[in-house]
Design an enzyme around this catalytic site. Sequence first.
Site, mmCIF file in Angstrom:
data_model
loop_
_atom_site.group_PDB
_atom_site.id
_atom_site.type_symbol
_atom_site.label_atom_id
_atom_site.label_comp_id
_atom_site.label_asym_id
_atom_site.label_seq_id
_atom_site.Cartn_x
_atom_site.Cartn_y
_atom_site.Cartn_z
ATOM 1 N N TRP A 140 -3.596 -1.697 -1.386
ATOM 2 C CA TRP A 140 -3.428 -2.853 -2.241
ATOM 3 C C TRP A 140 -3.808 -4.027 -1.352
ATOM 4 O O TRP A 140 -3.035 -4.457 -0.514
ATOM 5 C CB TRP A 140 -1.979 -2.936 -2.714
ATOM 6 C CG TRP A 140 -1.825 -3.856 -3.857
ATOM 7 C CD1 TRP A 140 -2.027 -3.572 -5.175
ATOM 8 C CD2 TRP A 140 -1.480 -5.232 -3.788
ATOM 9 N NE1 TRP A 140 -1.843 -4.688 -5.919
ATOM 10 C CE2 TRP A 140 -1.505 -5.718 -5.109
ATOM 11 C CE3 TRP A 140 -1.171 -6.093 -2.751
ATOM 12 C CZ2 TRP A 140 -1.220 -7.036 -5.409
ATOM 13 C CZ3 TRP A 140 -0.885 -7.408 -3.048
ATOM 14 C CH2 TRP A 140 -0.907 -7.871 -4.371
ATOM 15 N N ARG A 167 1.532 2.041 -5.997
ATOM 16 C CA ARG A 167 1.655 1.108 -4.876
ATOM 17 C C ARG A 167 0.347 0.396 -4.547
ATOM 18 O O ARG A 167 0.332 -0.589 -3.813
ATOM 19 C CB ARG A 167 2.147 1.833 -3.621
ATOM 20 C CG ARG A 167 3.505 2.464 -3.775
ATOM 21 C CD ARG A 167 3.972 3.017 -2.454
ATOM 22 N NE ARG A 167 4.243 1.946 -1.516
ATOM 23 C CZ ARG A 167 5.407 1.328 -1.386
ATOM 24 N NH1 ARG A 167 6.419 1.696 -2.125
ATOM 25 N NH2 ARG A 167 5.553 0.361 -0.512
ATOM 26 N N LYS A 174 8.982 -11.031 -24.021
ATOM 27 C CA LYS A 174 9.416 -9.760 -23.423
ATOM 28 C C LYS A 174 10.043 -8.875 -24.480
ATOM 29 O O LYS A 174 9.755 -7.687 -24.557
ATOM 30 C CB LYS A 174 10.454 -9.986 -22.303
ATOM 31 C CG LYS A 174 9.974 -10.412 -20.955
ATOM 32 C CD LYS A 174 9.116 -9.444 -20.194
ATOM 33 C CE LYS A 174 7.677 -9.520 -20.566
ATOM 34 N NZ LYS A 174 6.829 -10.514 -19.986
ATOM 35 N N HIS A 231 13.972 -28.827 -36.972
ATOM 36 C CA HIS A 231 12.784 -29.151 -37.764
ATOM 37 C C HIS A 231 12.226 -27.928 -38.480
ATOM 38 O O HIS A 231 11.086 -27.931 -38.903
ATOM 39 C CB HIS A 231 11.718 -29.785 -36.850
ATOM 40 C CG HIS A 231 12.190 -31.046 -36.226
ATOM 41 N ND1 HIS A 231 12.212 -32.257 -36.888
ATOM 42 C CD2 HIS A 231 12.732 -31.287 -34.997
ATOM 43 C CE1 HIS A 231 12.718 -33.185 -36.098
ATOM 44 N NE2 HIS A 231 13.050 -32.622 -34.940
ATOM 45 N N GLU A 235 7.351 -7.601 -27.165
ATOM 46 C CA GLU A 235 6.262 -6.712 -26.751
ATOM 47 C C GLU A 235 6.745 -5.299 -26.424
ATOM 48 O O GLU A 235 5.966 -4.363 -26.529
ATOM 49 C CB GLU A 235 5.445 -7.306 -25.596
ATOM 50 C CG GLU A 235 6.090 -7.280 -24.241
ATOM 51 C CD GLU A 235 5.166 -7.804 -23.134
ATOM 52 O OE1 GLU A 235 3.980 -7.447 -23.114
ATOM 53 O OE2 GLU A 235 5.659 -8.559 -22.290
ATOM 54 N N GLU A 277 9.129 -16.980 -22.881
ATOM 55 C CA GLU A 277 8.898 -15.735 -22.131
ATOM 56 C C GLU A 277 9.938 -14.664 -22.509
ATOM 57 O O GLU A 277 9.605 -13.486 -22.655
ATOM 58 C CB GLU A 277 8.925 -16.031 -20.624
ATOM 59 C CG GLU A 277 8.876 -14.824 -19.695
ATOM 60 C CD GLU A 277 7.644 -13.937 -19.870
ATOM 61 O OE1 GLU A 277 6.729 -14.302 -20.614
ATOM 62 O OE2 GLU A 277 7.644 -12.844 -19.274
ATOM 63 N N ASN A 327 0.841 -0.077 5.953
ATOM 64 C CA ASN A 327 1.299 -0.874 4.814
ATOM 65 C C ASN A 327 2.011 -2.086 5.376
ATOM 66 O O ASN A 327 3.008 -1.928 6.080
ATOM 67 C CB ASN A 327 2.256 -0.022 3.955
ATOM 68 C CG ASN A 327 2.988 -0.850 2.918
ATOM 69 O OD1 ASN A 327 2.523 -1.907 2.522
ATOM 70 N ND2 ASN A 327 4.143 -0.354 2.482
ATOM 71 N N GLY A 328 1.494 -3.272 5.107
ATOM 72 C CA GLY A 328 2.111 -4.489 5.637
ATOM 73 C C GLY A 328 1.044 -5.465 6.085
ATOM 74 O O GLY A 328 -0.125 -5.325 5.742
ATOM 75 N N CYS A 339 0.856 -1.200 0.000
ATOM 76 C CA CYS A 339 0.000 0.000 0.000
ATOM 77 C C CYS A 339 0.886 1.242 0.000
ATOM 78 O O CYS A 339 2.096 1.151 0.188
ATOM 79 C CB CYS A 339 -0.863 0.020 1.243
ATOM 80 S SG CYS A 339 -1.797 -1.496 1.458
ATOM 81 N N LYS A 355 -2.503 -3.317 -19.874
ATOM 82 C CA LYS A 355 -2.019 -4.132 -18.754
ATOM 83 C C LYS A 355 -2.956 -5.295 -18.476
ATOM 84 O O LYS A 355 -2.531 -6.393 -18.173
ATOM 85 C CB LYS A 355 -1.875 -3.239 -17.513
ATOM 86 C CG LYS A 355 -1.344 -3.957 -16.286
ATOM 87 C CD LYS A 355 0.103 -4.353 -16.467
ATOM 88 C CE LYS A 355 0.634 -5.213 -15.336
ATOM 89 N NZ LYS A 355 1.753 -6.054 -15.775
HETATM 90 O O1 M6R Z 1 -3.115 -10.348 -15.676
HETATM 91 P P1 M6R Z 1 -2.733 -11.634 -16.349
HETATM 92 O O2 M6R Z 1 -1.574 -12.309 -15.712
HETATM 93 O O3 M6R Z 1 -3.901 -12.573 -16.491
HETATM 94 O O4 M6R Z 1 -2.312 -11.209 -17.801
HETATM 95 C C1 M6R Z 1 -1.990 -12.159 -18.772
HETATM 96 C C2 M6R Z 1 -1.322 -11.532 -19.951
HETATM 97 O O5 M6R Z 1 -2.168 -10.571 -20.530
HETATM 98 C C3 M6R Z 1 0.004 -10.864 -19.589
HETATM 99 O O6 M6R Z 1 0.872 -11.752 -18.969
HETATM 100 C C4 M6R Z 1 0.669 -10.296 -20.851
HETATM 101 O O7 M6R Z 1 1.064 -11.334 -21.679
HETATM 102 C C5 M6R Z 1 1.852 -9.401 -20.469
HETATM 103 N N1 M6R Z 1 1.793 -8.155 -21.194
HETATM 104 C C6 M6R Z 1 3.157 -10.002 -20.804
HETATM 105 O O8 M6R Z 1 4.217 -9.193 -20.427
#
Ligand code: M6R
Length: 608
Positions: free
Chosen positions: A72, A29, A485, A504, A488, A481, A98-99, A2, A603
């Site tokens: 949070w 936060r 990264k 292949h 994206e 992954e 916070n905690g 928080c 997000k």
């Molecule tokens: O909130 P979520 O973990 O369900 O989100 C899943 C994906 O949308 C998320 O991981 C997305 O792939 C990210 N932008 C990757 O960095």
Amino acid sequence: MCGIFAYTGKGKKDAGKVLLDGLLSLEYRGYDSAGIFTPESGAVKTPGAVKELRKKVSKDFSGKSGIAHLRWATHGEPTAKNAHPHSDCGGELWLVHNGIIENFKELKEKLAKLGHTFRSDSDTEVLAHLVEEYLGKTRDFEKAALKALNDVRGTYGIALQYKGEPDKLIAARMGSPIVIGLGNGEHFIASDPSPILPHTKKVVFLEDGEVAVLTPQKHVIRKLDSSQVRRNATEIEWSAEQAQKGGYEHFMLKEIMEGPEVIENTLRGRLLPSKGDVKLGGLESVAKKLAKIERIIIVACGTAYYAGLVGEYMLEEHAGIPVEVELGSEFRYRHPVLNERTAVLAISQSGETLDTLEAVREGKRRGALTLGIVNTVGSTIARETDAGVYNHAGPEIGVASTKAFVSQLTALALLTIFLGRQRGMSPKEGKRIARELAALPKKLQAILDRHGDIEKLAKQYGFARDFLYLGRRYNLPVAFEGALKLKEISYVHAEGCGAGEMKHGPIAMIDERFPTVALAPMDSMYEKMISNIHEIKARRGPVIVVATEGDKEVGKLVEDVLYVPKTIEMLEPILNVVPLQLFAYYFARAKGLNVDRPRNLAKSVTVE
Ligand code: M6R
């Protein structure tokens, strides 16, 4: 995670305005509920973040001092009732926190017997009543606060105010950050310097076990045993804007750097190393059902899906349960065959991803037990699943998921011990995994400390328009992954591939301008990975290898090596992903891109 902010200035500035403005810079936060209190105008609390709080606060809300909070959620749903500030029975003492107060249940029972009435489900409220109890006995605000803090177990950063002495604020720290801002005739308390910076750059950071008593003119710091502490002020060099990200240029970098703390938070109170077991409170209600589960289907999207792929290896190898991993977006359209002996496990940072949520609902409709590994408390997936494990990773703001992935893998390792011990995993094996988990934060810190080398390397590869990421077994999802990264946030094409699959098809792409990132730690797949690296080198492909510290051979084979400390194979992804996150970050930065707001992405994906 928080955010707290408090002000005392005897009317020098309007506390209402100072606090509302300051909360904005703490929004990263926590943003599921917000609240503010001044002795003159009382308390206003609301679900949502600062925008909602501003709407609720009346035009004449003001004060000479006050406290404010962004929540949070950990204990209790994100409702107005559970929002901070919390108060005692008489509404005289007000507190933001916070905690987590770990012994809140036992304190609550004691206080209830003494006649205290509680209004929320929050652990924090207990502390307000505890101070009230001692205030009744001592008639001294400072003594009462000290006594109460000595009774508390857990983590806290707090700001406390008493209507009887409205100019005085008490701050305390145990595990959660607290900064005191030293103004001219005014003082501030905050979770980080960002809301203080528009007012003063002179701050004092509290240490664990310290309590500060502030009036507009004076600040005194004591230890919990009441002995006085002398501490010099620090001059903050950041601009107010930078400080919103805790001094980092981007949330993404800040969140990668939080990795060690995130692992600690995911493990906190859950590892039982001496028993080789774990305690997962969120699964207790379904523990008996889980013992009879014959199959797990993990459903998730994006980064969380790749965490699920690692989980498949962990759970099958160490807990002996058959696991399948499904994209949330596919699961409900393929008419899955499920029964009450199947668990559908959703992994989601936000807890709001629509495809993952719909997969959970499909699982429910078909009679499966539904579980969640979710970071956001009170989110829809957390609410709709039968049981689950919270990540406790804190809010993730950067669109590219980084620390959530690290905590998802940590939670999956805990789940592996939990289910494994139900199915005959030996205490010895449980202890071995628990010991290695506990050692991860330090090892991860060692990787982060070498971020400068990764930055240099990323710049060096700025020429590339395509990348291949290779891995095997536990490190195959890490390759996926790492590629996600990079693409994206840098908009450069990157493809994750099983090293065994390369021949292949994908190997056809390799030439001197097509680099490969190969995950080749010294584990059961090492020799095979080394052969694959030879195959790429033979085609003049540049190769960056993520390798185990001390591996001298790999350095003879390729020029660019990112070393990571050794751990057991099932935990390697938790360490190995971090150099790839940093590589992607610095690669995109070198191109001048805004990594926190990559184009076309959001997000939380709440549409199909
Ligand atoms: O909130 P979520 O973990 O369900 O989100 C899943 C994906 O949308 C998320 O991981 C997305 O792939 C990210 N932008 C990757 O960095």
